[in-house]
Design a protein around this motif. Structure first.
Motif, PDB file in Angstrom:
ATOM      1  N   VAL A 287     -41.520  29.753  21.975  1.00  0.00           N
ATOM      2  CA  VAL A 287     -41.646  29.654  20.526  1.00  0.00           C
ATOM      3  C   VAL A 287     -42.726  30.596  20.011  1.00  0.00           C
ATOM      4  O   VAL A 287     -42.553  31.273  18.993  1.00  0.00           O
ATOM      5  CB  VAL A 287     -41.947  28.202  20.117  1.00  0.00           C
ATOM      6  CG1 VAL A 287     -42.263  28.116  18.626  1.00  0.00           C
ATOM      7  CG2 VAL A 287     -40.768  27.298  20.452  1.00  0.00           C
ATOM      8  N   MET A 288     -43.850  30.670  20.719  1.00  0.00           N
ATOM      9  CA  MET A 288     -44.932  31.575  20.301  1.00  0.00           C
ATOM     10  C   MET A 288     -44.477  33.030  20.339  1.00  0.00           C
ATOM     11  O   MET A 288     -44.763  33.806  19.421  1.00  0.00           O
ATOM     12  CB  MET A 288     -46.143  31.381  21.210  1.00  0.00           C
ATOM     13  CG  MET A 288     -46.872  30.049  21.020  1.00  0.00           C
ATOM     14  SD  MET A 288     -47.532  29.879  19.332  1.00  0.00           S
ATOM     15  CE  MET A 288     -48.701  31.246  19.304  1.00  0.00           C
ATOM     16  N   SER A 289     -43.757  33.405  21.387  1.00  0.00           N
ATOM     17  CA  SER A 289     -43.263  34.783  21.466  1.00  0.00           C
ATOM     18  C   SER A 289     -42.248  35.056  20.360  1.00  0.00           C
ATOM     19  O   SER A 289     -42.185  36.172  19.825  1.00  0.00           O
ATOM     20  CB  SER A 289     -42.638  35.043  22.837  1.00  0.00           C
ATOM     21  OG  SER A 289     -41.506  34.218  23.052  1.00  0.00           O
ATOM     22  N   ALA A 290     -41.458  34.038  19.989  1.00  0.00           N
ATOM     23  CA  ALA A 290     -40.505  34.208  18.886  1.00  0.00           C
ATOM     24  C   ALA A 290     -41.241  34.457  17.578  1.00  0.00           C
ATOM     25  O   ALA A 290     -40.804  35.289  16.761  1.00  0.00           O
ATOM     26  CB  ALA A 290     -39.609  32.975  18.771  1.00  0.00           C
ATOM     27  N   GLU A 322     -32.697  36.872  17.610  1.00  0.00           N
ATOM     28  CA  GLU A 322     -33.869  36.106  18.061  1.00  0.00           C
ATOM     29  C   GLU A 322     -33.791  34.666  17.568  1.00  0.00           C
ATOM     30  O   GLU A 322     -34.084  33.719  18.321  1.00  0.00           O
ATOM     31  CB  GLU A 322     -35.149  36.767  17.546  1.00  0.00           C
ATOM     32  CG  GLU A 322     -36.430  36.057  17.939  1.00  0.00           C
ATOM     33  CD  GLU A 322     -36.695  36.099  19.428  1.00  0.00           C
ATOM     34  OE1 GLU A 322     -37.482  35.267  19.916  1.00  0.00           O
ATOM     35  OE2 GLU A 322     -36.118  36.977  20.101  1.00  0.00           O
ATOM     36  N   LEU A 323     -33.382  34.498  16.327  1.00  0.00           N
ATOM     37  CA  LEU A 323     -33.264  33.150  15.776  1.00  0.00           C
ATOM     38  C   LEU A 323     -32.212  32.347  16.548  1.00  0.00           C
ATOM     39  O   LEU A 323     -32.432  31.177  16.901  1.00  0.00           O
ATOM     40  CB  LEU A 323     -32.910  33.217  14.302  1.00  0.00           C
ATOM     41  CG  LEU A 323     -32.995  31.906  13.515  1.00  0.00           C
ATOM     42  CD1 LEU A 323     -34.411  31.355  13.554  1.00  0.00           C
ATOM     43  CD2 LEU A 323     -32.543  32.123  12.077  1.00  0.00           C
ATOM     44  N   LEU A 329     -31.743  27.679  22.769  1.00  0.00           N
ATOM     45  CA  LEU A 329     -32.559  27.201  23.874  1.00  0.00           C
ATOM     46  C   LEU A 329     -33.394  25.980  23.524  1.00  0.00           C
ATOM     47  O   LEU A 329     -33.908  25.309  24.414  1.00  0.00           O
ATOM     48  CB  LEU A 329     -33.489  28.320  24.359  1.00  0.00           C
ATOM     49  CG  LEU A 329     -32.803  29.485  25.072  1.00  0.00           C
ATOM     50  CD1 LEU A 329     -33.824  30.533  25.474  1.00  0.00           C
ATOM     51  CD2 LEU A 329     -32.042  29.012  26.303  1.00  0.00           C
ATOM     52  N   THR A 330     -33.553  25.712  22.234  1.00  0.00           N
ATOM     53  CA  THR A 330     -34.387  24.566  21.839  1.00  0.00           C
ATOM     54  C   THR A 330     -33.557  23.523  21.111  1.00  0.00           C
ATOM     55  O   THR A 330     -33.072  22.565  21.699  1.00  0.00           O
ATOM     56  CB  THR A 330     -35.559  25.041  20.963  1.00  0.00           C
ATOM     57  OG1 THR A 330     -35.049  25.772  19.837  1.00  0.00           O
ATOM     58  CG2 THR A 330     -36.493  25.936  21.756  1.00  0.00           C
ATOM     59  N   GLY A 345     -23.416  27.753  11.630  1.00  0.00           N
ATOM     60  CA  GLY A 345     -22.851  28.331  10.412  1.00  0.00           C
ATOM     61  C   GLY A 345     -23.836  28.319   9.268  1.00  0.00           C
ATOM     62  O   GLY A 345     -23.937  29.293   8.507  1.00  0.00           O
ATOM     63  N   ILE A 346     -24.580  27.227   9.130  1.00  0.00           N
ATOM     64  CA  ILE A 346     -25.588  27.141   8.069  1.00  0.00           C
ATOM     65  C   ILE A 346     -26.692  28.177   8.286  1.00  0.00           C
ATOM     66  O   ILE A 346     -27.108  28.880   7.356  1.00  0.00           O
ATOM     67  CB  ILE A 346     -26.184  25.720   8.010  1.00  0.00           C
ATOM     68  CG1 ILE A 346     -25.100  24.727   7.567  1.00  0.00           C
ATOM     69  CG2 ILE A 346     -27.372  25.676   7.059  1.00  0.00           C
ATOM     70  CD1 ILE A 346     -25.571  23.285   7.573  1.00  0.00           C
ATOM     71  N   VAL A 347     -27.158  28.279   9.527  1.00  0.00           N
ATOM     72  CA  VAL A 347     -28.231  29.231   9.834  1.00  0.00           C
ATOM     73  C   VAL A 347     -27.779  30.663   9.565  1.00  0.00           C
ATOM     74  O   VAL A 347     -28.493  31.456   8.941  1.00  0.00           O
ATOM     75  CB  VAL A 347     -28.673  29.073  11.305  1.00  0.00           C
ATOM     76  CG1 VAL A 347     -29.624  30.209  11.701  1.00  0.00           C
ATOM     77  CG2 VAL A 347     -29.355  27.734  11.510  1.00  0.00           C
TER      78      VAL A 347
END
Length: 373
Positions: A287-290, A322-323, A329-330, A345-347
């Motif tokens: 998450v930090m790298s993202a 990336e998103l 993964l999460t 679809g929403i994202v």
């Protein structure tokens, strides 16, 4: 009509409009139009693409013809015939170049380079010379690079760079073990980069820059993945900072139409991807790298996004991928298939809305700046 030919026509129309509106004087407009016309012959055109494709097919046909009748041709005649093909193509290309047939000349030189590469293999087979495909590729690269230097051919410079990359890939792995001799590619890239200045081949410089990112990726076979990723991301960030701080000086060195920030963004995203692949088992680090990736994309868009549509689209693609990567993964692992599709679809819809708004804002800002000028 090719895209760049259409670009040339649009620029001429813009120049005429600027003169009519008094934004520039007539003498400046004439000078700009003359400079554009003087450089039109170097533009990448559909006809040039067809000439190159024809050259590649012709070169392949000649080599296949020779190979098919190889045993029936006396040994001395084989060597003479191969050198005659190379000599005829290079000299013929030079004659065409002197007559202003630049595209045909470059295409004929490409046939000569292909014939040279085929000759290395055929002569090596005929005389049972020791060596492997990596040695043959290295010889082919050097010969093509020398021809590019002597003939001042941009296309041959690109071909030499492509052959050099092929050598890097072949020599880089031996039964999946990284070889230290791959580092020699840096010298090859440096030599071809210098030749590209003489041949005025921006395409070769673009290819070399991309190959250096790939070279960094090959290093993960021997070095720590995260260390390679951090190094690639830091170098890319430093180059991007130079592009922002002293753009004129950077462009004077690289001479790639101010597109170095695009390569910096590609290098940064690739480096961060290597880091994340190495940290898949650590959600917090991932998450930090993202967040670092999102911040880097935002910085790239803020400082250079308005000037480069290509950079914007690479940034959008990087942001979306990336998103999705972090999401799958999460959060995505906690949802069922239907919920995953629905949320995805929403994202993606939100991403599309954001991109449309950014493009409109950038386009509107560009129009306002043009009006103020």
């Amino acid at each position: 009509m090719s895209a760049l030919a259409g670009y040339s026509a649009r620029v001429k129309q813009d120049i005429a409009r600027w003169v009519d509106r008094g934004l520039i004087d007539a003498s400046t407009g004439d000078a700009l139009a003359r400079d554009l016309e003087a450089n039109e012959s170097r533009l990448f055109s559909f006809g040039f693409v067809l000439a190159v494709m024809a050259a590649l097919l012709l070169g392949a046909a000649l080599l296949l013809l020779v190979a098919a009748n190889w045993d029936a041709i006396p040994r001395l005649l084989r060597v003479i015939g191969l050198f005659a093909i190379i000599f005829a193509t290079y000299v013929g290309g030079a004659v065409l170049k002197s007559r202003g047939q630049n595209a045909l000349a470059e295409a004929l030189w490409l046939v000569g380079a292909a014939a040279f590469g085929g000759s290395i293999a055929l002569i090596g087979q005929m005389y049972h010379l020791e060596g492997d495909e990596s040695a043959a590729l290295l010889t082919w690269c050097f010969g093509t690079g020398l021809a590019a230097l002597l003939l001042r051919s941009g296309l041959l410079t690109v071909a030499a760079a492509a052959i050099g990359i092929a050598w890097m890939v072949v020599v880089g792995f031996d039964d999946w073990e990284f070889r230290h001799s791959t580092h020699f590619y840096l010298l090859i890239a440096a030599a071809l980069w210098l030749i590209s200045y003489w041949t005025r081949s921006r395409a070769a410089r673009h290819l070399i820059l991309l190959s250096l990112v790939f070279y960094a990726c090959l290093l993960v076979a021997h070095y720590n993945v995260s260390d390679v990723g951090i190094g690639l991301a830091l170098v890319s960030t430093a180059l991007f900072a130079l592009c922002v701080a002293v753009p004129a000086a950077v462009e004077a060195i690289f001479r790639i139409d101010s597109l170095l920030p695009v390569h910096c963004l590609i290098g940064f995203l690739t480096g961060m991807l290597l880091i994340q692949v190495d940290q898949l088992d650590y959600t917090g680090r991932l998450v930090m790298s993202a967040l670092v990736v999102f911040a880097g994309i935002a910085v790239a868009l803020y400082f250079t996004g308005r000037d480069s549509r290509l950079l914007r689209w690479i940034a959008y693609a990087g942001f979306g991928l990336e998103l999705c990567f972090v999401y799958v993964l999460t959060i995505g692992t906690m949802l069922g298939t239907a919920g995953l599709f629905f949320a995805s679809g929403i994202v993606l819809g939100i991403i599309a809305i954001v991109i449309i708004r950014v493009e409109r804002r950038i386009g509107g800002g560009a129009i306002k700046q043009a009006g103020a000028a």
